[in-house]
Scaffold this active site. Structure first.
Site, PDB file in Angstrom:
ATOM      1  N   GLY A  36     -37.399  26.303  -0.433  1.00 28.36           N
ATOM      2  CA  GLY A  36     -36.570  25.316  -0.832  1.00 28.36           C
ATOM      3  C   GLY A  36     -34.742  26.547  -0.710  1.00 28.36           C
ATOM      4  O   GLY A  36     -34.469  27.540   0.481  1.00 28.36           O
ATOM      5  N   SER A  37     -34.418  27.191  -1.885  1.00 29.11           N
ATOM      6  CA  SER A  37     -33.240  28.079  -2.368  1.00 29.11           C
ATOM      7  C   SER A  37     -34.021  29.034  -1.421  1.00 29.11           C
ATOM      8  O   SER A  37     -32.284  30.065  -0.855  1.00 29.11           O
ATOM      9  CB  SER A  37     -32.480  27.653  -3.408  1.00 29.11           C
ATOM     10  OG  SER A  37     -32.064  26.228  -3.105  1.00 29.11           O
ATOM     11  N   ALA A  38     -34.335  30.082  -1.404  1.00 32.02           N
ATOM     12  CA  ALA A  38     -35.306  31.658  -1.270  1.00 32.02           C
ATOM     13  C   ALA A  38     -34.570  31.239   0.360  1.00 32.02           C
ATOM     14  O   ALA A  38     -33.996  32.418   0.597  1.00 32.02           O
ATOM     15  CB  ALA A  38     -36.247  32.169  -1.490  1.00 32.02           C
TER      16      ALA A  38
END
Length: 592
Positions: free
Chosen positions: A327-329
């Site tokens: 995801g956004s990490a």
């Protein structure tokens, strides 16, 4: 007549000479064997009348960075019988049944078996072994042995691993460092007569075992305990499937803590945990739609094949064995590549109407109404998908794939634990505009948590690729270092300047952006939130995470918290960031 006498005399002389030659040959042979081969045949004769029993070596301990013992040994006994030496078989059977708690059928089978030596039971408590020895039963041998003991029970179970019946390492560190921990067994040699009966007056010879070396690891038991406590708390509060927490030094790759709850009891690793029993119950209920009543403690009712499958799942360490969509990490990786390549600067402006169209496919931003106009730093603070898709498009497939490889994401990290999974990524030739777009904000591919933590560590530490590891050194019984483990250097993957700029952007994410729940009073913390949907999509199940590091300008510690399938609120910034904040509040004063 005279010819006949001459013939007989010649015959006698021939026979005499033949006998003399034979005698000389035999004399030379016997002399040779007695003088030159005496040692060899003496050894053969000795071995013919010797019985050998193994003495296990004491396995090396596992110590944390503070010197705390995480894996130790307890003295136990192995009880064996020698058929030819038993004088009172019925008494032997009765005593062993009583003291060992075994059935008469089991003991009798071993006592009556005609063999050089037959093991009755191993891992017998020393107190019981001493009691059996006190009976002074002919033909019964009680040898002291060692059994692995883990003082902290479940703590770090998926990192330490455990040993088998012969004290050999089976999983995790116990397996990986087996050659250093195991030592070399010794032997007891006792003399017997031709019938195999021990000659007491001859005594016994011993070849002493060589104990294994202690293994010192980078884990800090204090950090491990607190991280485990936090993981259990959030797992219970959010009714999550599991929670993982990784804590490591981004400058050298030393792992301070690795948690993956639920864990299991290292002192009883072949007994299914309550969590696995609940998993089995749920599976069986779903299997035929009936609400089966399966007692939570009825472990014997589980088929052996299914039990082994559940044990394998119980022992599995999701930090290294399993992959997930980060995801956004993963936007940290996209930002690093774009800044390094020069296709974006902190001041570049972007417009977000709440979506972006890529190859006729509308990809939405988490904020449906959009973020409007924003620069790149603000876009990172807002975790805006359209911003990162645009940045990915500026890089293009080839350059993005080049950086993916340059950062080490296509290879395993090389962590000193067995079973590390590899990255699951699109082939370069199969990546189109949509695949590039989804990868840019952390979807449509999978990596392991340890890979994410190791890669981000390498990007924020000045750009030096590190190898995550536990092993520090081995120490012998005299306290002397016998081996120092130095992870192989993998070179630079990012410039110092880009690494510095990246750290400042991620500091702004925590200070003023979506990662504000990870902020710690008195410390500059950088980080990134993430929320990704599990596969297959559409189930309404999510994985929430937060990756943080401190101090932001000179990182000394990095932490990654992953919460799998939480109930209720599932955004990483709201449920995972607070876990890392609490962790940092506790350990930063201790470490810095």
């Amino acid at each position: 007549m005279e010819k006949s006498k001459t013939y007989h005399r010649k015959k006698i002389v021939t026979v005499f000479l033949a006998c003399l030659l034979l005698f000389v040959v035999l004399t030379v042979r016997v002399t040779y064997l007695m003088v030159f081969e005496s040692e060899h045949y003496t050894q053969l004769a000795t071995e013919l009348h010797q019985r050998e029993r193994k003495i296990k070596a004491k396995r090396g301990r596992i110590l944390d960075a503070t010197g705390t013992v995480l894996a130790d040994n307890r003295t136990v006994c192995t009880v064996s019988v020698i058929h030819s030496q038993i004088k009172e078989p019925e008494r032997v059977i009765a005593v062993l049944c009583k003291e060992l708690g075994l059935s008469e059928e089991t003991v009798r089978k071993r006592v009556e078996k005609v063999s050089a030596i037959e093991k009755v039971k191993s891992n017998v408590d020393k107190q019981v072994g001493d009691a059996i020895r006190a009976y002074k039963l002919d033909g019964v041998k009680v040898d002291e042995d060692f059994k692995r003991f883990y003082p902290y029970g479940e703590l770090a179970s998926k990192v330490l691993g455990f040993t088998g019946a012969d004290n050999q390492g089976i999983l995790a560190l116990e397996s990986y460092y087996e050659e250093y921990l195991r030592g070399e067994p010794g032997t007891i040699l006792e003399m017997t007569d031709a019938r195999g009966v021990e000659l007491v007056e001859a005594g016994e010879d011993r070849i002493e075992p060589v104990n294994g070396d202690d293994l010192v690891i980078s884990m800090d038991v204090n950090i491990q305990q607190y991280a485990t406590q936090l993981a259990r708390q959030v797992m219970k509060a959010k009714e999550a499937q599991s929670v993982s927490i990784l804590v490591m030094r981004p400058d050298n790759g030393e792992i301070l803590a690795m948690v993956d709850v639920p864990e299991y009891n290292l002192n009883d690793p072949f007994t299914l945990s309550d969590a696995m029993l609940e998993t089995y119950r749920e599976q069986e209920t779903k299997g035929d739609g009936e609400n089966k009543e399966i007692p939570a403690t009825d472990r014997e009712a589980i088929p052996e094949e299914k039990k082994q499958e559940l044990l394998n799942r119980m022992w599995r360490n999701a930090c290294i064995n399993d992959t997930y969509e980060p995801g956004s990490a993963f936007k940290i990786i996209t930002a690093s590549a774009a800044l390094e390549e020069g296709v974006v600067t902190e001041e570049d402006t972007f417009s977000c109407p709440g979506f972006i169209v890529v190859d006729d496919r509308k990809i939405r931003c988490a904020k449906v109404q959009g973020h409007g106009s924003q620069n790149f730093v603000q876009g990172t603070m807002n975790s805006c998908n359209p911003v990162f898709i645009t940045v990915g498009q500026r890089l293009g497939v080839d350059r993005y794939c080049d950086y993916f490889e340059q950062f080490g994401l296509k290879k395993k990290t090389g962590i000193d634990l067995p079973g590390e999974a590899g990255t699951i990524m699109h082939k370069r030739e199969d990546m189109g505009p949509v695949e590039l777009a989804t990868v840019s904000f952390g979807q449509s591919f999978q990596i392991t948590p340890i890979q994410l933590a190791a890669t981000v560590s390498s990007l924020i530490n000045g750009g030096h690729r590190i190898t995550p590891h536990f092993g520090v050194k081995t120490v012998n019984g005299a306290g002397e270092d016998t081996h120092v483990f130095t992870p192989k250097k993998k070179g630079d993957i990012l410039s110092e300047d880009t690494s510095r700029r990246l750290r400042e952007i991620l500091f702004q994410v925590v200070e003023n952006g979506g990662g504000k729940n990870g902020r710690v009073e008195g410390y500059r913390v950088g980080g990134k939130t993430a929320t990704s949907e599990t596969l297959p999509r559409g189930t309404g199940k999510y994985i929430s995470s937060f990756l943080g590091f401190a101090p932001a300008d000179d990182p000394k510690v990095l932490a990654l918290c992953i919460i799998r399938v939480p109930k209720g609120i599932y955004y990483g910034g709201q449920i995972a960031a607070p876990v890392v904040r609490q962790l940092f509040e506790n350990i930063l004063p201790y470490l810095l």
